[in-house]
Write a protein that holds these residues in place. Sequence first.
Motif, short mmCIF file in Angstrom:
data_model
loop_
_atom_site.label_atom_id
_atom_site.label_comp_id
_atom_site.label_asym_id
_atom_site.label_seq_id
_atom_site.Cartn_x
_atom_site.Cartn_y
_atom_site.Cartn_z
N ALA A 7 22.76 53.31 36.49
CA ALA A 7 23.02 52.88 35.22
C ALA A 7 22.69 52.05 35.01
CB ALA A 7 22.54 51.23 37.14
N ALA A 8 23.65 51.99 33.99
CA ALA A 8 22.67 51.57 32.19
C ALA A 8 23.18 50.52 31.48
CB ALA A 8 23.31 52.37 31.37
N ARG A 9 23.15 48.93 32.55
CA ARG A 9 23.41 47.29 31.82
C ARG A 9 22.01 47.29 31.40
NH1 ARG A 9 23.99 47.58 36.95
NH2 ARG A 9 22.88 45.80 37.64
N LEU A 10 22.85 47.44 29.28
CA LEU A 10 21.81 46.70 29.10
C LEU A 10 22.26 46.01 27.82
CD1 LEU A 10 22.92 49.02 26.24
CD2 LEU A 10 21.73 50.12 27.00
N VAL A 11 21.76 44.89 27.14
CA VAL A 11 22.17 44.47 25.65
C VAL A 11 22.00 45.36 24.70
CG1 VAL A 11 22.07 42.71 24.71
CG2 VAL A 11 21.75 42.30 27.36
N LEU A 12 22.84 45.45 23.58
CA LEU A 12 23.09 45.80 23.00
C LEU A 12 22.55 45.03 21.44
CD1 LEU A 12 23.10 48.96 21.40
CD2 LEU A 12 25.71 48.98 21.11
N VAL A 13 21.94 45.07 20.93
CA VAL A 13 21.60 44.30 19.30
C VAL A 13 21.24 45.18 18.61
CG1 VAL A 13 19.69 42.95 18.40
CG2 VAL A 13 19.99 42.54 21.26
N GLY A 14 21.24 45.56 17.17
CA GLY A 14 21.71 46.01 16.26
C GLY A 14 21.49 45.61 14.79
N THR A 15 20.49 45.90 13.75
CA THR A 15 20.67 45.48 12.81
C THR A 15 20.87 46.06 11.78
OG1 THR A 15 18.37 46.13 11.93
CG2 THR A 15 18.85 44.12 13.64
N MET A 16 21.82 45.55 10.26
CA MET A 16 21.93 46.79 9.22
C MET A 16 21.83 46.08 8.08
SD MET A 16 26.17 46.07 9.55
CE MET A 16 26.64 47.09 8.62
N ILE A 67 22.46 35.09 23.73
CA ILE A 67 22.24 36.75 24.53
C ILE A 67 21.50 36.85 25.89
CG2 ILE A 67 23.53 37.75 22.43
CD1 ILE A 67 21.24 38.81 22.69
N THR A 68 20.76 35.69 25.28
CA THR A 68 19.07 35.99 26.79
C THR A 68 19.84 35.09 27.58
OG1 THR A 68 18.18 33.92 25.59
CG2 THR A 68 17.69 36.85 24.91
N VAL A 69 20.31 33.93 27.62
CA VAL A 69 21.31 33.16 28.69
C VAL A 69 22.48 33.94 29.27
CG1 VAL A 69 22.15 31.28 29.20
CG2 VAL A 69 20.48 30.99 27.68
N SER A 70 22.49 34.13 28.51
CA SER A 70 24.28 35.12 29.60
C SER A 70 24.27 36.62 28.97
CB SER A 70 25.36 34.38 29.38
OG SER A 70 26.47 35.15 29.77
N PRO A 71 23.71 37.73 29.63
CA PRO A 71 23.57 38.83 28.96
C PRO A 71 24.65 39.86 29.49
CG PRO A 71 21.54 39.28 30.66
CD PRO A 71 21.65 37.42 30.40
N SER A 72 26.18 39.23 29.74
CA SER A 72 27.10 39.64 30.00
C SER A 72 28.11 38.95 28.52
CB SER A 72 27.88 38.85 31.16
OG SER A 72 27.85 37.55 31.09
N ILE A 73 27.96 38.11 27.58
CA ILE A 73 28.06 38.45 26.29
C ILE A 73 28.24 39.65 25.62
CG2 ILE A 73 27.84 37.78 23.77
CD1 ILE A 73 26.78 35.15 25.18
N GLY A 74 27.56 40.22 25.48
CA GLY A 74 27.42 42.06 25.15
C GLY A 74 26.45 42.44 23.77
N GLY A 75 25.99 41.41 23.47
CA GLY A 75 24.53 41.73 22.83
C GLY A 75 25.09 40.94 21.01
N VAL A 76 23.83 41.32 20.18
CA VAL A 76 24.48 40.66 18.56
C VAL A 76 24.14 42.02 17.84
CG1 VAL A 76 23.47 39.09 17.15
CG2 VAL A 76 23.43 38.55 19.91
N LEU A 77 24.85 41.99 16.64
CA LEU A 77 25.25 42.75 15.50
C LEU A 77 24.87 41.72 14.23
CD1 LEU A 77 25.43 45.29 14.03
CD2 LEU A 77 27.86 44.60 13.74
N ILE A 108 37.53 37.05 26.29
CA ILE A 108 36.14 36.59 27.39
C ILE A 108 35.11 36.83 26.48
CG2 ILE A 108 35.42 38.63 29.17
CD1 ILE A 108 37.60 39.96 29.04
N VAL A 109 34.54 37.39 25.23
CA VAL A 109 32.82 37.01 24.83
C VAL A 109 33.04 35.67 24.32
CG1 VAL A 109 31.87 37.40 22.96
CG2 VAL A 109 32.86 39.71 24.16
N THR A 110 34.22 34.99 24.04
CA THR A 110 34.48 34.05 23.11
C THR A 110 33.91 32.70 24.40
OG1 THR A 110 35.88 34.19 21.34
CG2 THR A 110 34.80 31.55 21.84
N ALA A 111 34.87 32.85 25.61
CA ALA A 111 34.40 32.58 26.20
C ALA A 111 33.04 32.03 27.01
CB ALA A 111 35.64 32.39 27.98
N ARG A 112 32.26 32.92 27.05
CA ARG A 112 30.62 33.68 27.54
C ARG A 112 30.43 33.08 26.83
NH1 ARG A 112 31.92 39.82 29.79
NH2 ARG A 112 32.20 39.99 31.65
N ALA A 113 29.81 33.52 25.55
CA ALA A 113 29.54 32.12 25.12
C ALA A 113 29.21 31.13 24.50
CB ALA A 113 29.94 33.23 23.25
N ALA A 114 30.66 30.96 25.19
CA ALA A 114 30.55 29.06 25.48
C ALA A 114 30.03 28.79 26.58
CB ALA A 114 32.12 28.18 25.19
#
Length: 696
Positions: free
Chosen positions: A171-180, A22-32, A278-284
């Motif tokens: 604008a609020a373009r951000l990468v969302l990272v959550g832990t649980m 997600i640091t390489v491609s912030p458009s992936i959308g974050g990590v849970l 879309i997310v799988t393509a961006r992550a790949a």
Amino acid sequence: MTHYPFTAVVGADDLSLALILITVSPSIGGVLVRGEKGTAKSTIVRGLVDLLPPHAVVEGCRFACEPGNPDPTCPDGPHGTTDAATSRPARLVELPVGATEDRVIGSLDLGKALGSGEAAFQPGLLADAHRGILYVDEVNLLHDHLVDLLLDAAAMGRNTVERDGVSISHAARLVLVGTMNPEEGELRPQLLDRFGLTVEVAASRDPLLRAEVVRRRLAFDADPVGFAEGYAAAQRDLADRVAAARTAVGHVELSDRSLATIARVCAGFEVDGMRADIVTARAAMAHAAWHGRPSVTREDIRVAAIFALPHRRRRNPFDAPGLDEDLLDRLLGDEPDDPGPDGDPEGRTHDVDGDADPVPDPGAAAPAGTQDQPQDDGSREPEPSRAADGSPQTPESRDEAANPVPDSEAPAVVPVGVAAAGTPFRARAFTLTGLGTGESGRRSRAVTATGHTIGSSTTGRGRLHLPATITEAARHRGTRGAAYGRLVLLPGDLRTAVTQGQESNLVLLAVDASGSMGARRRMEEVKTAVLSLLLDAYQRRDRVGLVTFRGQGAEVALHPTSSVEAAARSLTTLAHGGRTPLAEGLLMATKVLAREKLRDPKRRPLLVVVTDGRATAGPDALDRSRTIADAWGRTGHQSVVIDAETGTFRLGLAADLAARMGATHVPLGEVAAGAIVESVTTAREAWRAGRGGRAA
């Protein structure tokens, strides 16, 4: 503040890789990040910020506008091409679970409003996290109204505020990272889908690796600066590699063949919508750039799918998360890719430092969530109960209540069985009467931090009620000597909004698991009904608890928790057999509710007792149970009694129990096909009419 170095974390290879993607491609959308407590989830996320490259911002802009491409609607704008620019480090903004709505989206600047009369906007956390990372620890415990705000920002890439006389959009373009921790409850599906990737983590069982984790943590705590300096070179190398991959990811080729493979994989796992593709393509593509490949390979798609699909595949609420990797390999096909840069046709490079297929050593970290330990997905049949001599018991139990045997003549070994539950049905919503003040949820009416405004208050808690504040100040306008007709505001004029929304409740299930419940498949019907109630509690974010009684006593099978999955597992393995200690079951339920009342006084309870009303354990069992039921009725707590008695000749004991408790009586014959929720709805209407019990 010195963070624990990202490169010093061991035993979290999958999590490290997901965060790097997600640091390489912030458009992936974050990590849970899902995992048990004490697995360095927060530590590694906070260390990620040191790897992010700085970015240029317009000098003096509170909303981090990019020079040359500023937001045209920026509240601090408009910005021109000649505006001065400056560089600042990337931000990791933490969103506390208890944050207020105003702190998240921003609010009216009270200092300027009361001082100079200016309706100025004070930016919130979403503005601070623009072009950076928004980190939410324990994201599954986040209040629903804050979840709604995050959903809007993640979907639109903007934060819009329309309140208290302020109309702002930025604008609020951000990468969302959550832990649980899943044991504390699951995440709403809508927010779950907004996380691009998900990772399951678990502590390693390797003693050498665990010892290394402790050794490094102790060294960091003793000398944080010195410890960080020891990893400075590794941190710089990793940051340089991240920067190079961020530059290269835009040039990675995604061929039609690879795109067709991604579509086939997503369709094969029956994911909803197109976001998974879309997310799988961006992550790949990010994975290929991370390993220096000019085009996406089969292995890039495989890694991306493992991260992007587990939380998006169709599953029931009580199903264990995860991905069938055998099915994934079949969907990917067996054709080898072109050799990678190191000559490996698969390009296998899961590790962070880029070495392909490293030789394992005792200190190497096992991938997160793959420790060699049995996993209970709920699909295995429970082992049969055994008698004292070790012989297995029969799965069928006898109806001991039909012909009760005196204690002196009772057999030494009581047959015990485990009934399987059927498929749960969807329950209609039921609510408690009155107006509560508990935690925000999706069930009963309550005064909460969000909702529609129903009045104002002078307590100073909550958001400003501007019209009420101005009205109060206007009442004293003629006595304050206002110059030129200006309205004078004093602290005593401040009014806060009183809003009505919905709360979550505590649903405590007290289930009779005696031998009489095992007759005529009644226990299977009871478990199906209770699972349906748990499904409803899952969707409405209630806390649930489970008390069972059989033999000579009662026990708390599950202490009240937000994890209804844990309640479902406890119910699935619940055995039945023996006598019916009804009085002990009611006493245990009363004690559990009293204890929870001390822990959370504002959360209102609903007791659901599932029994045939028989009481056969101990002397004067029936009289004792009636005495306890009468005492419960005097408390005014709301309750439901599900009558499990069947057959032609009925004693009506459960109906008598319900009348004594002031509860609604629900025959077991009405449980199937959604009748249980019809009766609960009837109970609500009866409560409101004052016929079926008293409000809590």
